[in-house]
Design an enzyme around this catalytic site. Structure first.
Site, PDB file in Angstrom:
ATOM      1  CG  ASN A  83      -0.106  -0.228   2.599  1.00  0.00           C
ATOM      2  OD1 ASN A  83       0.690   0.744   2.974  1.00  0.00           O
ATOM      3  ND2 ASN A  83      -0.304  -1.182   3.132  1.00  0.00           N
TER       4      ASN A  83
ATOM      5  CG  ASP B 147      -7.449  -4.968   6.183  1.00  0.00           C
ATOM      6  OD1 ASP B 147      -6.855  -4.928   7.534  1.00  0.00           O
ATOM      7  OD2 ASP B 147      -8.038  -3.977   5.703  1.00  0.00           O
TER       8      ASP B 147
ATOM      9  CE  LYS C 181     -11.066   0.859  11.183  1.00  0.00           C
ATOM     10  NZ  LYS C 181     -10.193   1.314  10.241  1.00  0.00           N
TER      11      LYS C 181
ATOM     12  CE  LYS D  10       8.342 -13.314 -13.603  1.00  0.00           C
ATOM     13  NZ  LYS D  10       9.071 -13.007 -14.776  1.00  0.00           N
TER      14      LYS D  10
ATOM     15  CE  LYS E 214      -8.727  -2.591  13.762  1.00  0.00           C
ATOM     16  NZ  LYS E 214      -7.622  -3.099  13.010  1.00  0.00           N
TER      17      LYS E 214
ATOM     18  N   PRO F  72      -3.488 -11.815  10.513  1.00  0.00           N
ATOM     19  CG  PRO F  72      -1.337 -12.233  11.383  1.00  0.00           C
ATOM     20  CD  PRO F  72      -2.137 -12.099  10.103  1.00  0.00           C
ATOM     21  CG  ASP F  73      -6.687  -6.331  13.666  1.00  0.00           C
ATOM     22  OD1 ASP F  73      -5.758  -5.704  14.362  1.00  0.00           O
ATOM     23  OD2 ASP F  73      -7.802  -6.010  13.321  1.00  0.00           O
TER      24      ASP F  73
HETATM   25  N1  CTP Z   1      -4.032  -3.268  12.209  1.00  0.00           N
HETATM   26  C1  CTP Z   1      -3.093  -4.220  12.716  1.00  0.00           C
HETATM   27  N2  CTP Z   1      -3.217  -5.488  11.970  1.00  0.00           N
HETATM   28  C2  CTP Z   1      -3.898  -5.542  10.784  1.00  0.00           C
HETATM   29  C3  CTP Z   1      -4.737  -4.575  10.374  1.00  0.00           C
HETATM   30  C4  CTP Z   1      -4.730  -3.472  10.882  1.00  0.00           C
HETATM   31  O1  CTP Z   1      -2.377  -4.162  13.571  1.00  0.00           O
HETATM   32  N3  CTP Z   1      -4.096  -6.849  10.310  1.00  0.00           N
HETATM   33  C5  CTP Z   1      -3.891  -1.892  12.922  1.00  0.00           C
HETATM   34  C6  CTP Z   1      -3.093  -0.669  12.182  1.00  0.00           C
HETATM   35  O2  CTP Z   1      -1.661  -0.610  12.460  1.00  0.00           O
HETATM   36  C7  CTP Z   1      -4.030   0.369  12.524  1.00  0.00           C
HETATM   37  C8  CTP Z   1      -5.418   0.015  12.982  1.00  0.00           C
HETATM   38  O3  CTP Z   1      -5.194  -1.582  13.003  1.00  0.00           O
HETATM   39  O4  CTP Z   1      -3.413   0.824  13.784  1.00  0.00           O
HETATM   40  C9  CTP Z   1      -6.356   0.059  11.928  1.00  0.00           C
HETATM   41  O5  CTP Z   1      -6.166  -0.511  10.580  1.00  0.00           O
HETATM   42  P1  CTP Z   1      -7.362  -0.507   9.520  1.00  0.00           P
HETATM   43  O6  CTP Z   1      -6.826  -1.152   8.538  1.00  0.00           O
HETATM   44  O7  CTP Z   1      -7.781   0.970   9.261  1.00  0.00           O
HETATM   45  O8  CTP Z   1      -8.629  -1.195  10.167  1.00  0.00           O
HETATM   46  P2  CTP Z   1      -9.576  -2.485   9.590  1.00  0.00           P
HETATM   47  O9  CTP Z   1      -9.626  -3.121  10.807  1.00  0.00           O
HETATM   48  O10 CTP Z   1      -8.679  -2.963   8.673  1.00  0.00           O
HETATM   49  O11 CTP Z   1     -10.698  -1.772   9.352  1.00  0.00           O
HETATM   50  P3  CTP Z   1     -11.223  -1.313   8.007  1.00  0.00           P
HETATM   51  O12 CTP Z   1     -10.543  -2.152   6.772  1.00  0.00           O
HETATM   52  O13 CTP Z   1     -12.614  -2.092   7.770  1.00  0.00           O
HETATM   53  O14 CTP Z   1     -11.124  -0.025   7.719  1.00  0.00           O
END
Ligand code: CTP
Length: 397
Positions: A208, A276, A337, A286, A341, A303-304
Site C-alpha cells: 500500500n 488486511d 473501530k 515465479k 478492536k 492476523p489483526d
Molecule cells: N492493524 C493491525 N493489523 C492488521 C490490520 C490493522 O495491527 N492486520 C492496525 C493498524 O496498524 C491500525 C489499525 O489496526 O492501527 C487500523 O487499521 P485499519 O486497516 O484501518 O482497520 P481495519 O480493521 O482494517 O478496518 P477497515 O479495513 O474496515 O477500515
C-alpha cells in the site's frame, strides 16, 4: 546542562579527530567530565597529551595495562559513564561495533558497556556510501546506537558529499538530548510503522502507499521524551528513526511475530498500514504467463495485530494506540473501530486522495478515546507525533 554527567569519549583514527579536541572543550564548558579513550590510529592524528590536557584526565589507550586493570578495569571504565560517545567513528570502528569485535581497548569497552552509545561517523564519501558501511549502520541502528551526522560538504580528502563528522556543537546538542531526563525515561514503547508487503510469488507483492512518515515521526518524538523505543517497520520509504531499536519486517505475519517477541511494553502505538489480506498460497516460483488464462489469486485474512494486543488478558501494554485510515464518516467509523478492536485510543485520519495525507508531510487527525473525539488542527506529521508523544507521557505518568 551537562553538569555532573560523565562522557566516555572514544576517539577513532581519522582526520576529524582534531574536532574531538574542541568537543572535549565544549563538553567540559557545560559541566560534563570526559574520560578519553584513543585508538592506536587516533594517536596518529592528535596527540594523547593534547587530549588529556583538555579533558583534565588521563587518556586510556591500552587494553592490557595492568596497573589500570587493578585500579579501574576496562569493564568498569565502560560502565561509570552516562553515555559512550564515539567521535570520530571511522568505517573500521563501525564495522567492529557491528560485528562485535573486542580486540583493542575501544572495541572492548563498546562490547562491555551497558550504557547508551552514540557515534559520530566520519569518513570518505565512498566509504560512507559503501554497502558494507550502510549495512553496519543499519545493524548499529537496530542495536539502538544513536547516530549524529555525518554532514555533507567538502572533505579533507578533496571530495564532496556525506561523510564529514558532525560539528562539535551538533554533537553536544545530540548528547544533551540523549541525556535529557524526559518524562518517558525508562519506559519501553513499541511502534509499528510503514506498509506490509504480502508476497504473490518471489518477485511480486501486494503493498500500500504508506510511507512510514507518521510512524517514524512518532518513534522520534517518543525517543526525545526519553522512551526506549522498539520500532517494527515494514519496507517503508521514510528514513529510519535514530537512537531506537529498529526491526525490519516484510509481511503482516512477520510484523505480528516481531511485536509478540518484544512484549511486554508500557505502551504500543500501531501506526503501520498492515495489509488486511495476504495471498492464501503465495507461489514459491515465479508465476508465468500461460495461454491457459489469467491467474486467480485467493486471499486469506491476516492476523489483526492491534486487536490481538488490545485483547490480551495477560501482559497487555498499559496503553494501546491504534490508527484508523478512513475515507468516509471518519469519526463514526473510527469510534466503532476503537470498540471493535479494544484499543484505548484511535488516531483517526481522513486519507481521501484530495487531502494529500497518505504519503504527504501533513496530517489532520481526530483522537478518539473513552472521553470522546478530539479534533486536532491540520499540522505537520512531526507536530502530530510530538503532541501524541506528550499525551502518551501524560497517560503513563
Ligand atoms: N492493524 C493491525 N493489523 C492488521 C490490520 C490493522 O495491527 N492486520 C492496525 C493498524 O496498524 C491500525 C489499525 O489496526 O492501527 C487500523 O487499521 P485499519 O486497516 O484501518 O482497520 P481495519 O480493521 O482494517 O478496518 P477497515 O479495513 O474496515 O477500515
Amino acid at each position: 546542562m551537562l553538569a555532573g554527567k560523565r562522557i566516555l569519549l572514544i576517539i577513532g583514527g581519522g582526520i576529524a579527530a582534531y574536532k574531538s579536541l574542541d568537543l572535549i572543550r565544549r563538553l567540559r564548558e557545560r559541566g560534563a567530565s570526559v574520560s578519553p579513550v584513543m585508538t592506536r590510529a587516533a594517536a596518529e592524528f592528535v596527540t594523547p597529551l593534547s587530549v588529556s590536557a583538555l579533558a583534565g584526565e588521563e587518556v586510556h589507550r591500552d587494553l592490557f595495562d595492568l596497573t589500570k586493570e587493578a585500579e579501574m578495569g576496562h569493564i568498569n571504565l565502560s560502565r561509570v559513564a552516562d553515555l559512550v560517545v564515539v567521535a570520530p567513528a571511522t568505517a573500521d570502528l563501525m564495522a567492529k561495533m557491528a560485528q562485535g569485535h573486542a580486540d583493542d581497548l575501544a572495541s572492548t569497552l563498546l562490547m562491555a558497556t551497558d550504557t547508551p552509545v552514540m557515534i559520530a561517523p566520519a569518513m570518505n564519501v565512498r566509504m560512507w556510501d559503501h554497502p558494507a558501511t550502510q549495512r553496519n549502520l543499519a545493524t548499529l541502528q537496530g542495536d539502538g546506537v544513536r547516530i549524529v551526522g555525518p554532514n555533507e560538504g567538502d572533505m579533507a580528502c578533496g571530495e564532496f558529499g556525506p561523510g564529514r563528522m558532525a560539528e562539535p556543537l551538533e554533537i553536544v546538542a545530540a548528547i544533551e538530548q540523549a541525556l535529557a531526563a524526559g518524562p518517558l525515561r525508562g519506559k519501553k514503547i513499541l511502534v509499528t510503522s510503514g506498509p506490509t508487503h504480502e508476497p504473490i510469488d518471489p518477485v511480486r507483492y501486494i503493498a500500500n502507499r504508506s510511507s512510514g512518515a507518521q510512524g517514524t515521526a512518532i518513534a522520534n518524538a517518543l525517543r526525545d521524551l526519553g522512551a526506549e523505543v522498539i520500532f517494527v517497520t515494514g519496507l517503508a520509504e521514510a528514513a529510519r528513526p535514530q537512537g531506537v531499536q529498529v526491526i525490519e519486517v516484510e509481511s503482516a505475519r512477520d510484523m505480528r511475530q516481531a511485536v509478540m517477541d518484544n512484549l511486554p511494553v508500557a505502551a504500543g502505538v500501531f501506526a503501520a498500514a498492515v495489509a488486511d489480506w495476504r495471498v492464501a498460497s503465495a507461489s514459491d516460483s515465479k508465476i508465468k504467463k500461460t495461454k491457459g488464462g489469467l491467474p486467480v489469486l485467493e486471499f486469506a485474512e491476516n492476523p489483526d495485530i492491534l486487536a490481538e494486543v488490545s485483547q490480551m488478558t495477560q501482559g497487555r501494554p498499559g496503553l494501546v494506540v491504534g490508527f484508523a485510515a478512513e475515507t468516509d464518516d471518519v469519526v463514526e467509523n473510527a469510534t466503532s473501530k476503537r470498540q471493535r478492536k479494544g484499543c484505548d485510543w484511535i488516531v483517526a485520519n481522513d486519507v481521501s486522495p484530495e487531502t494529500g495525507i497518505m504519503g504527504g508531510s501533513e496530517n489532520a487527525v481526530v483522537l478518539i478515546s473513552e472521553d470522546g473525539a478530539e479534533a486536532w488542527p491540520r499540522m505537520g506529521k512531526d507536530a502530530v507525533a510530538r503532541e501524541l508523544a506528550r499525551k502518551i507521557a501524560e497517560a503513563l505518568a
